[in-house]
Enzyme design. Structure first.
Site, PDB file in Angstrom:
ATOM      1  N   HIS A  64      29.028  -6.196  31.217  1.00 50.10           N
ATOM      2  CA  HIS A  64      27.659  -5.789  30.448  1.00 50.10           C
ATOM      3  C   HIS A  64      27.118  -4.547  31.387  1.00 50.10           C
ATOM      4  O   HIS A  64      27.640  -4.321  32.192  1.00 50.10           O
ATOM      5  CB  HIS A  64      26.719  -7.015  30.603  1.00 50.10           C
ATOM      6  CG  HIS A  64      26.076  -7.594  31.936  1.00 50.10           C
ATOM      7  ND1 HIS A  64      27.008  -8.471  32.754  1.00 50.10           N
ATOM      8  CD2 HIS A  64      25.278  -7.015  33.020  1.00 50.10           C
ATOM      9  CE1 HIS A  64      26.621  -8.638  34.013  1.00 50.10           C
ATOM     10  NE2 HIS A  64      25.469  -7.657  34.068  1.00 50.10           N
ATOM     11  N   SER A  65      25.997  -3.940  30.929  1.00 51.82           N
ATOM     12  CA  SER A  65      25.048  -2.992  31.384  1.00 51.82           C
ATOM     13  C   SER A  65      23.800  -3.588  31.347  1.00 51.82           C
ATOM     14  O   SER A  65      23.371  -4.620  30.653  1.00 51.82           O
ATOM     15  CB  SER A  65      25.248  -1.800  30.817  1.00 51.82           C
ATOM     16  OG  SER A  65      24.888  -1.555  29.559  1.00 51.82           O
TER      17      SER A  65
END
Length: 156
Positions: A64-65
């Site tokens: 994820h970011s």
């Protein structure tokens, strides 16, 4: 902060904004000590701490970011790799020292993998948990990054 401001923060980061930070080590005959102080060793005030352990062989974490959250990731015990991606460039760091960690800027996709047996990953974060701060689909991450690129860059 509205969504467009979060996207602007997310999209300005590049992998060069991420870096290894070596913390001070206090050596003693009876063991070493490393401390992390708010806004001293890290470029943010610490608001959340969590750790990851007992990761099964071959499993990955992360993926994820964040729109705005910064993280400092440390291998407290054992080792693992952290692959970072800014939508154009990728790099993989191997973390294996409890006095060094990787500062991950917002807007950087991160994946943790290759955990050694018994490894412990410590993450220090600039923000409290907020599901709305996560980009969890890589395709959406790329779409966000490309939406901020000049048209000439996208055509090349």
């Amino acid at each position: 902060m509205d969504k467009s401001e979060k996207i602007a923060i997310h999209n300005q980061s590049r992998i060069n904004d991420c870096r290894i930070i070596t913390l001070n080590r206090n050596h003693h005959a009876n063991g070493n000590l490393t401390a992390v102080n708010n806004s001293v060793e890290l470029p943010f005030d610490l608001k959340r701490t969590f750790y990851i352990y007992d990761v099964p062989g071959g499993a990955e974490r992360g993926g994820h970011s964040h729109y705005t959250c910064q993280e400092f990731i440390v291998a407290i015990s054992g080792s693992f790799d952290v692959s970072i991606d800014d939508g154009e460039n990728q790099y993989t760091y191997t973390l294996n020292r409890p006095y060094q960690g990787l500062l991950v800027a917002p807007g950087i996709w991160r994946t943790l993998q290759n955990f050694s047996s018994g490894s412990v990953c410590l993450a220090l974060a600039s923000d409290h948990f907020d599901e709305d701060d996560y980009v969890r689909e890589y395709e959406k991450f790329i779409e966000l990054k490309q939406s901020n690129m000049p048209a000439l860059d996208r055509d090349e």
